[in-house]
Design an enzyme around this catalytic site. Structure first.
Site, PDB file in Angstrom:
ATOM      1  N   ASP A   1      34.478  47.374  31.616  1.00 40.57           N
ATOM      2  CA  ASP A   1      34.567  47.837  29.853  1.00 40.57           C
ATOM      3  C   ASP A   1      34.020  48.016  28.908  1.00 40.57           C
ATOM      4  OD1 ASP A   1      35.391  45.153  29.802  1.00 40.57           O
ATOM      5  OD2 ASP A   1      37.178  45.670  28.662  1.00 40.57           O
TER       6      ASP A   1
ATOM      7  N   ARG B   1      43.143  45.571  31.286  1.00 40.03           N
ATOM      8  CA  ARG B   1      43.541  45.787  30.330  1.00 40.03           C
ATOM      9  C   ARG B   1      43.478  47.099  29.441  1.00 40.03           C
ATOM     10  NH1 ARG B   1      42.297  41.368  27.236  1.00 40.03           N
ATOM     11  NH2 ARG B   1      41.025  40.414  28.403  1.00 40.03           N
TER      12      ARG B   1
ATOM     13  N   ASP C   1      36.486  44.373  34.524  1.00 39.54           N
ATOM     14  CA  ASP C   1      37.184  45.530  33.501  1.00 39.54           C
ATOM     15  C   ASP C   1      36.640  46.525  33.611  1.00 39.54           C
ATOM     16  OD1 ASP C   1      39.225  43.263  33.534  1.00 39.54           O
ATOM     17  OD2 ASP C   1      39.443  43.701  30.816  1.00 39.54           O
TER      18      ASP C   1
ATOM     19  N   THR D   1      32.803  40.522  32.865  1.00 36.75           N
ATOM     20  CA  THR D   1      33.707  40.751  33.255  1.00 36.75           C
ATOM     21  C   THR D   1      34.227  42.284  34.383  1.00 36.75           C
ATOM     22  OG1 THR D   1      35.610  41.414  32.222  1.00 36.75           O
ATOM     23  CG2 THR D   1      33.962  42.685  31.022  1.00 36.75           C
TER      24      THR D   1
ATOM     25  N   ARG E   1      38.065  31.550  25.644  1.00 35.67           N
ATOM     26  CA  ARG E   1      37.812  32.325  24.801  1.00 35.67           C
ATOM     27  C   ARG E   1      38.426  31.304  23.399  1.00 35.67           C
ATOM     28  NH1 ARG E   1      41.723  35.547  28.108  1.00 35.67           N
ATOM     29  NH2 ARG E   1      40.508  36.492  28.990  1.00 35.67           N
TER      30      ARG E   1
ATOM     31  N   ASP F   1      33.069  41.555  24.883  1.00 32.85           N
ATOM     32  CA  ASP F   1      32.771  41.683  23.868  1.00 32.85           C
ATOM     33  C   ASP F   1      33.142  40.957  23.039  1.00 32.85           C
ATOM     34  OD1 ASP F   1      32.062  44.842  24.295  1.00 32.85           O
ATOM     35  OD2 ASP F   1      33.642  45.899  24.202  1.00 32.85           O
TER      36      ASP F   1
ATOM     37  N   VAL G   1      19.411  32.695  35.864  1.00 34.53           N
ATOM     38  CA  VAL G   1      18.865  31.911  34.731  1.00 34.53           C
ATOM     39  C   VAL G   1      18.557  30.722  34.340  1.00 34.53           C
ATOM     40  CG1 VAL G   1      19.850  31.585  31.803  1.00 34.53           C
ATOM     41  CG2 VAL G   1      20.744  32.742  32.947  1.00 34.53           C
TER      42      VAL G   1
HETATM   43  O1  F6P Z   1      39.316  41.029  30.814  1.00 35.01           O
HETATM   44  C1  F6P Z   1      39.576  40.901  32.187  1.00 35.01           C
HETATM   45  C2  F6P Z   1      40.733  40.053  32.708  1.00 35.01           C
HETATM   46  O2  F6P Z   1      41.594  39.742  33.748  1.00 35.01           O
HETATM   47  C3  F6P Z   1      41.779  41.764  32.457  1.00 35.01           C
HETATM   48  O3  F6P Z   1      41.598  43.203  33.378  1.00 35.01           O
HETATM   49  C4  F6P Z   1      43.098  41.576  31.964  1.00 35.01           C
HETATM   50  O4  F6P Z   1      44.458  42.408  30.934  1.00 35.01           O
HETATM   51  C5  F6P Z   1      42.885  39.945  31.131  1.00 35.01           C
HETATM   52  O5  F6P Z   1      42.115  39.395  31.618  1.00 35.01           O
HETATM   53  C6  F6P Z   1      44.462  39.109  31.863  1.00 35.01           C
HETATM   54  O6  F6P Z   1      43.508  37.436  30.703  1.00 35.01           O
HETATM   55  P1  F6P Z   1      43.852  35.848  31.257  1.00 35.01           P
HETATM   56  O7  F6P Z   1      43.507  35.907  32.143  1.00 35.01           O
HETATM   57  O8  F6P Z   1      44.051  35.722  29.301  1.00 35.01           O
HETATM   58  O9  F6P Z   1      45.651  36.282  30.999  1.00 35.01           O
END
Ligand code: F6P
Length: 320
Positions: free
Chosen positions: A130, A172, A128, A126, A73, A104, A24
């Site tokens: 997902d 997740r 995941d 991510t 977050r 998301d 970017v």
């Molecule tokens: O979304 C990525 C992820 O690693 C998921 O696989 C898992 O559920 C979550 O984040 C864990 O979050 P944290 O780092 O807040 O424990």
């Protein structure tokens, strides 16, 4: 004065995020933009915590896991006062567009800010995989390869001790890491949220395999199911096989990104800048049939991608 865009990483980190930041930054500079690296996701936008990025500030990061911009977050960004602060930071700093890399939750934020006049483009980052509007998310390939490497090591010790290794992988509520790791590691059984399963069926499979002379086993459990300790205890109680549970955890989020992640990150980053340079916001970048696409964020959040049931079936048919 050059036009300015901002870039941020939000939500869980994923290998390849740095490669997006690099792509970017460099493509935006090429188009005559100034680039601001916003720190710790939307928090940095609310607090005005940012640094200017140039070609050299993104040198030597393409191969690094994590994110040089840090990530978080941000609850405050979900509510109007937080959004207004973020908008004001953009206005005060002359930022006319944002690239947000995340999942998301990050896209919802990007849609909200776009609706308030700051065009935002989301890039799926991510482990995941997902995110429903895209076949691929940055970090997924690296995470799977890390999981495979670790499960291979567990297999060595399971084989030596005639044991069953029950391994919980991240994701997740999505079973993509579990499914692909399970196939790649020759797991006897894969348990995910998307497909029905029963302990009785798992025990029956292990007992059937014991009759054919198999004496070590790998069972992959997706994080959304959990309970790997209990599953291991149940296997040990109902079969003659000693069992151990391992939760792979956050190790799956780190490490140097694979080729696939670096290339996808570079393509998606470049494409995001193309959109912003035309004043187009409120879009999410995705991959379809290995081609980069873009989708309206609201549409993207409504999409549902099907789980590959055929692959799941195949995995169980060749693992006995
Ligand atoms: O979304 C990525 C992820 O690693 C998921 O696989 C898992 O559920 C979550 O984040 C864990 O979050 P944290 O780092 O807040 O424990």
């Amino acid at each position: 004065m050059a036009k300015k865009i901002g870039i941020l990483t939000s939500g869980g980190d994923a290998p390849g995020m740095n490669a997006v930041i690099r792509a970017v930054t460099r493509s935006a500079i090429r188009k005559g933009f100034q680039v601001m690296g916003i720190k710790r996701g939307y928090n940095g936008l609310i607090n005005g915590d940012m640094i200017e990025l140039n070609q050299r500030s993104v040198s030597d990061i393409i191969q690094r896991g994590g994110t040089m911009l840090y990530t978080a977050r941000c609850k405050e960004f979900r509510y109007e006062p937080g959004l207004q602060k973020a908008k004001q930071t953009c206005i005060d700093n002359g930022i006319e567009g944002i690239v947000a890399i995340g999942g998301d939750g990050s896209f919802r934020g990007a849609a909200d800010l776009s609706a308030r006049g700051i065009p935002c483009v989301g890039i799926p980052g991510t482990i995941d995989n997902d995110i429903d509007c895209t076949e691929y998310t940055i970090g997924y390939d690296t995470a799977m390869n890390t999981a495979v490497e670790l499960v291979d090591k567990l297999r060595d010790t399971a084989q030596s001790h005639d044991r069953c290794s029950v391994v919980e992988v991240m994701g997740r509520n999505a079973g993509y890491i579990a499914l692909n790791t399970g196939i790649a590691c020759g797991a006897t059984y894969i348990i995910t949220n998307e497909m029905p399963y029963s302990i009785d069926d798992l025990i029956a499979k292990i007992n059937d395999c014991l009759k054919t002379g198999k004496h070590h086993f790998i069972v992959i459990v997706s994080e959304g199911i959990g309970g790997s300790e209990e599953i291991a205890k149940e296997i040990e109680k109902r079969t003659s096989i000693e069992s151990r549970a391992t939760i792979l955890g956050h190790v799956q989020r780190g490490g140097s990104p694979t080729v696939r992640d670096r290339v996808a990150a570079s393509e998606m980053g470049y494409y995001a800048v193309e959109l912003l340079s035309k004043g187009i916001g409120n879009r999410v970048i995705g991959m379809k049939d290995n081609k980069v696409i873009d989708v309206d964020i609201q549409e993207a959040l409504k999409m549902r991608k099907p789980f590959d049931e055929d692959l799941f079936k195949l995995a169980h048919e060749i693992s006995f």
